[in-house]
Design a protein around this motif. Structure first.
Motif, PDB file in Angstrom:
ATOM      1  N   PHE A   2       0.827  -1.204   0.000  1.00 28.68           N
ATOM      2  CA  PHE A   2       0.000   0.000   0.000  1.00 28.68           C
ATOM      3  C   PHE A   2       0.861   1.253   0.000  1.00 28.68           C
ATOM      4  O   PHE A   2       1.738   1.428   0.843  1.00 28.68           O
ATOM      5  CB  PHE A   2      -0.928   0.022   1.217  1.00 28.68           C
ATOM      6  N   ASN A   3       0.585   2.103  -0.964  1.00 26.84           N
ATOM      7  CA  ASN A   3       1.160   3.440  -1.041  1.00 26.84           C
ATOM      8  C   ASN A   3       0.159   4.270  -1.835  1.00 26.84           C
ATOM      9  O   ASN A   3      -0.013   4.043  -3.038  1.00 26.84           O
ATOM     10  CB  ASN A   3       2.519   3.431  -1.737  1.00 26.84           C
ATOM     11  N   PRO A   4      -0.532   5.210  -1.190  1.00 28.80           N
ATOM     12  CA  PRO A   4      -1.554   5.992  -1.896  1.00 28.80           C
ATOM     13  C   PRO A   4      -1.044   6.635  -3.187  1.00 28.80           C
ATOM     14  O   PRO A   4      -1.803   6.769  -4.148  1.00 28.80           O
ATOM     15  CB  PRO A   4      -1.972   7.049  -0.886  1.00 28.80           C
ATOM     16  N   ALA A   5       0.224   6.995  -3.226  1.00 35.04           N
ATOM     17  CA  ALA A   5       0.788   7.624  -4.426  1.00 35.04           C
ATOM     18  C   ALA A   5       0.823   6.661  -5.614  1.00 35.04           C
ATOM     19  O   ALA A   5       0.941   7.098  -6.757  1.00 35.04           O
ATOM     20  CB  ALA A   5       2.186   8.157  -4.137  1.00 35.04           C
ATOM     21  N   ASP A   6       0.707   5.360  -5.354  1.00 32.73           N
ATOM     22  CA  ASP A   6       0.732   4.362  -6.420  1.00 32.73           C
ATOM     23  C   ASP A   6      -0.649   3.975  -6.926  1.00 32.73           C
ATOM     24  O   ASP A   6      -0.775   3.083  -7.775  1.00 32.73           O
ATOM     25  CB  ASP A   6       1.458   3.097  -5.943  1.00 32.73           C
ATOM     26  N   LEU A   7      -1.684   4.616  -6.422  1.00 34.32           N
ATOM     27  CA  LEU A   7      -3.043   4.265  -6.840  1.00 34.32           C
ATOM     28  C   LEU A   7      -3.200   4.315  -8.350  1.00 34.32           C
ATOM     29  O   LEU A   7      -3.846   3.454  -8.948  1.00 34.32           O
ATOM     30  CB  LEU A   7      -4.059   5.197  -6.157  1.00 34.32           C
ATOM     31  N   ASP A   8      -2.569   5.293  -8.991  1.00 30.56           N
ATOM     32  CA  ASP A   8      -2.710   5.431 -10.441  1.00 30.56           C
ATOM     33  C   ASP A   8      -2.021   4.314 -11.223  1.00 30.56           C
ATOM     34  O   ASP A   8      -2.234   4.186 -12.422  1.00 30.56           O
ATOM     35  CB  ASP A   8      -2.228   6.801 -10.921  1.00 30.56           C
ATOM     36  N   THR A   9      -1.237   3.473 -10.564  1.00 27.82           N
ATOM     37  CA  THR A   9      -0.628   2.331 -11.248  1.00 27.82           C
ATOM     38  C   THR A   9      -1.536   1.105 -11.225  1.00 27.82           C
ATOM     39  O   THR A   9      -1.280   0.136 -11.922  1.00 27.82           O
ATOM     40  CB  THR A   9       0.734   1.950 -10.619  1.00 27.82           C
TER      41      THR A   9
END
Length: 131
Positions: free
Chosen positions: A92-99
């Motif tokens: 989990f890393n919110p910044a990676d949601l777009d991946t």
């Protein structure tokens, strides 16, 4: 996944996440799920401004930045996300949601966040009967 809700405002229940499963993942086992918390009205106001900025964006990249900013608000985590190339669990890393999403899935997620923030009919009945 909906949980029974008491008449306490959802924004005051920060420890009570709700899970969202996208339509394309409904038949998977285990189901990939996004975990969200309810947003306060103040947070929705910020999200509404971002949504307006998304609509007014002069290019697609700016619009996507606004969309994913909205999707990251209230995001607590995800479960059962697997990297299709490696088979490894996606940390989990919110910044990676777009991946993890394509554009139609991101739009569906936004709709489901709004649905998840609404009290279900049982909660509404219970809150209507309160003094």
């Amino acid at each position: 996944t909906r949980r029974p809700r008491c008449p306490v405002p959802l924004a005051l229940e920060p420890g009570e996440p709700f899970a969202i499963v996208l339509e394309c993942d409904k038949d998977k086992s285990p189901q990939p799920r996004f975990l969200y918390r309810a947003l306060s009205c103040r947070e929705w106001r910020v999200a509404a401004k971002a949504s307006a900025a998304m609509t007014d964006a002069s290019n697609g990249a700016d619009a996507l930045d606004q969309l994913f900013g909205i999707l990251q608000a209230g995001l607590l985590g995800w479960e059962n996300m697997t990297d299709p190339q490696t088979g490894d669990k996606v940390p989990f890393n919110p910044a990676d949601l777009d991946t993890l999403l394509i554009i139609p899935e991101a739009m569906e997620l936004m709709e489901k966040i709004m649905e998840g923030a609404r009290p279900d009919s049982d909660a509404k009945k219970n809150s209507d009967s309160q003094p």
